[in-house]
Design a protein around this motif. Structure first.
Motif, PDB file in Angstrom:
ATOM      1  N   LEU A  56       0.827  -1.200   0.000  1.00 16.67           N
ATOM      2  CA  LEU A  56       0.000   0.000   0.000  1.00 16.67           C
ATOM      3  C   LEU A  56       0.863   1.252   0.000  1.00 16.67           C
ATOM      4  CD1 LEU A  56      -2.703  -1.082   2.612  1.00 16.67           C
ATOM      5  CD2 LEU A  56      -3.161  -0.439   0.234  1.00 16.67           C
ATOM      6  N   LYS A  57       1.878   1.246   0.833  1.00 15.56           N
ATOM      7  CA  LYS A  57       2.736   2.419   0.932  1.00 15.56           C
ATOM      8  C   LYS A  57       3.463   2.703  -0.381  1.00 15.56           C
ATOM      9  CE  LYS A  57       3.534   2.542   5.918  1.00 15.56           C
ATOM     10  NZ  LYS A  57       3.066   3.947   6.080  1.00 15.56           N
ATOM     11  N   PRO A  72     -15.623  -1.794   0.579  1.00 18.13           N
ATOM     12  CA  PRO A  72     -15.836  -0.789   1.628  1.00 18.13           C
ATOM     13  C   PRO A  72     -15.358  -1.232   3.011  1.00 18.13           C
ATOM     14  CG  PRO A  72     -17.746  -0.897   0.196  1.00 18.13           C
ATOM     15  CD  PRO A  72     -16.844  -2.020  -0.221  1.00 18.13           C
ATOM     16  N   TYR A  73     -15.560  -2.516   3.348  1.00 18.40           N
ATOM     17  CA  TYR A  73     -15.194  -2.972   4.684  1.00 18.40           C
ATOM     18  C   TYR A  73     -13.672  -2.999   4.897  1.00 18.40           C
ATOM     19  CZ  TYR A  73     -13.922  -7.588   2.778  1.00 18.40           C
ATOM     20  OH  TYR A  73     -13.324  -8.605   2.073  1.00 18.40           O
ATOM     21  N   GLN A  74     -12.902  -2.898   3.827  1.00 20.64           N
ATOM     22  CA  GLN A  74     -11.447  -2.926   3.936  1.00 20.64           C
ATOM     23  C   GLN A  74     -10.829  -1.545   4.174  1.00 20.64           C
ATOM     24  OE1 GLN A  74     -10.871  -4.661   0.000  1.00 20.64           O
ATOM     25  NE2 GLN A  74     -10.322  -6.648   0.900  1.00 20.64           N
ATOM     26  N   ILE A  75     -11.591  -0.504   3.927  1.00 19.47           N
ATOM     27  CA  ILE A  75     -11.012   0.841   3.880  1.00 19.47           C
ATOM     28  C   ILE A  75     -10.480   1.325   5.223  1.00 19.47           C
ATOM     29  CG2 ILE A  75     -11.506   3.273   3.417  1.00 19.47           C
ATOM     30  CD1 ILE A  75     -13.283   2.400   1.144  1.00 19.47           C
ATOM     31  N   ILE A  78      -7.163  -0.068   5.814  1.00 19.22           N
ATOM     32  CA  ILE A  78      -6.207   0.491   4.867  1.00 19.22           C
ATOM     33  C   ILE A  78      -5.792   1.901   5.277  1.00 19.22           C
ATOM     34  CG2 ILE A  78      -5.968   1.373   2.500  1.00 19.22           C
ATOM     35  CD1 ILE A  78      -7.642  -1.061   1.604  1.00 19.22           C
ATOM     36  N   LEU A  79      -6.767   2.704   5.675  1.00 19.70           N
ATOM     37  CA  LEU A  79      -6.466   4.075   6.081  1.00 19.70           C
ATOM     38  C   LEU A  79      -5.577   4.120   7.317  1.00 19.70           C
ATOM     39  CD1 LEU A  79      -9.881   5.895   5.528  1.00 19.70           C
ATOM     40  CD2 LEU A  79      -7.817   6.062   4.130  1.00 19.70           C
ATOM     41  N   SER A  80      -5.778   3.174   8.222  1.00 23.98           N
ATOM     42  CA  SER A  80      -4.945   3.150   9.424  1.00 23.98           C
ATOM     43  C   SER A  80      -3.477   2.934   9.074  1.00 23.98           C
ATOM     44  CB  SER A  80      -5.427   2.048  10.382  1.00 23.98           C
ATOM     45  OG  SER A  80      -5.171   0.762   9.839  1.00 23.98           O
ATOM     46  N   GLU A  81      -3.234   2.305   7.933  1.00 20.81           N
ATOM     47  CA  GLU A  81      -1.858   2.036   7.508  1.00 20.81           C
ATOM     48  C   GLU A  81      -1.253   3.167   6.691  1.00 20.81           C
ATOM     49  OE1 GLU A  81       0.631  -1.260   4.838  1.00 20.81           O
ATOM     50  OE2 GLU A  81      -1.315  -1.799   5.699  1.00 20.81           O
ATOM     51  N   ILE A  82      -2.088   3.870   5.909  1.00 22.43           N
ATOM     52  CA  ILE A  82      -1.517   4.837   4.959  1.00 22.43           C
ATOM     53  C   ILE A  82      -1.918   6.286   5.200  1.00 22.43           C
ATOM     54  CG2 ILE A  82      -1.371   3.093   3.142  1.00 22.43           C
ATOM     55  CD1 ILE A  82      -3.858   4.466   1.868  1.00 22.43           C
TER      56      ILE A  82
END
Length: 274
Positions: A56-57, A72-75, A78-82
């Motif tokens: 992702l990074k 949607p349930y993955q976002i 994902i946001l917590s990482e990037i």
């Protein structure tokens, strides 16, 4: 927009990526993508031409505009990482339910100058929610742009033009995105039911299944294009086909007796009142 990054590379993302590169508005070599299934991602990269990323990074670091095209349930994860890597970038979300205000709960979004909120630093992430539909896969999509956004004016114009390569772009007020999505997002399934039903009727009276689908689908496509091209009210187009005491008006009467129009409206009611 110099570089574009996809988070997720499912069917819709593939359709967008293919359409964008075909439009010549952006080169495949300037498109990056990440998806957890690296084997499938690499296969799609060879087919479409984008550059696959291993994390992702990586995709965020190489792209100035990001399209969030995952489930949607993955976002949230994902946001917590990037989220700390999104500063100064544009984030286009095509994930259902993830509109401008929802992103504002998870990342430090740049607030538009005319919003009710304090205008924050330009280095924050700029967000636009776009609701697509599946006909985008054949360049006949509808893309609903939520009015609330924090893109730069010229940036938003460029992104709208990019999406317009795959269909129709319309802007809707925030409070109408729900009904707009119900009609355009769920609508293809309702049209498919209609296609199947009339094809079944054709098969019932002897037309081969493959031919039946072709005839019905082309009839729907042609009728829709005629309305769009002329702007004529559908009722007038219907009247033009209905001769006095003819076959068509008999069919229309049967549909009215079975409550076709009411059923169509009720299907939207069911979505809006869930």
């Amino acid at each position: 927009m110099k570089t574009l990054g996809f988070i997720g590379m499912g069917n819709m993302a593939q359709a967008l990526c293919t359409g964008f590169t075909a439009s010549k508005k952006i080169s495949a070599s300037d498109i990056y993508a990440y998806a957890p299934n690296q084997e499938k991602l690499n296969q799609n990269a060879k087919k479409i031409g984008f550059i696959p990323c291993k994390s992702l990074k990586e995709v965020v670091s190489k792209s100035d505009t990001i399209i969030m095209a995952c489930k949607p349930y993955q976002i949230e994860e994902i946001l917590s990482e990037i989220k700390n890597d999104l500063s100064g970038k544009a984030l286009i979300s095509i994930a259902l339910g993830w509109n401008y205000e929802k992103y504002a709960q998870h990342v430090n979004v740049n607030r538009p100058a005319n919003s009710d909120y304090n205008h924050t630093d330009i280095e924050n992430v700029r967000v636009q929610f776009v609701m697509p539909n599946t006909p985008a896969m054949v360049n006949e999509g509808v893309f609903l742009f939520e009015k609330s956004n924090s893109l730069k004016e010229d940036e938003r114009k460029e992104i709208k033009e990019l999406f317009a390569c795959l269909g129709t772009v319309e802007e809707l007020p925030d409070n109408l995105m729900g009904i707009g999505g119900a009609v355009t997002g769920c609508g293809p399934a309702f049209v498919d039911l209609f296609l199947e039903a009339y094809a079944d009727a054709a098969v019932k009276y002897g037309i081969p299944r493959t031919t039946a689908y072709k005839l019905v689908s082309q009839t729907v496509l042609g009728s829709a294009k005629l309305q769009l091209a002329t702007g004529t009210h559908p009722a007038v187009l219907k009247d033009n086909v209905c001769s006095p005491a003819g076959s068509t008006i008999r069919g229309v009467t049967a549909l009215e007796e079975q409550g076709l129009r009411n059923a169509c409206i009720k299907s939207i009611d069911a979505i809006m009142n869930k």
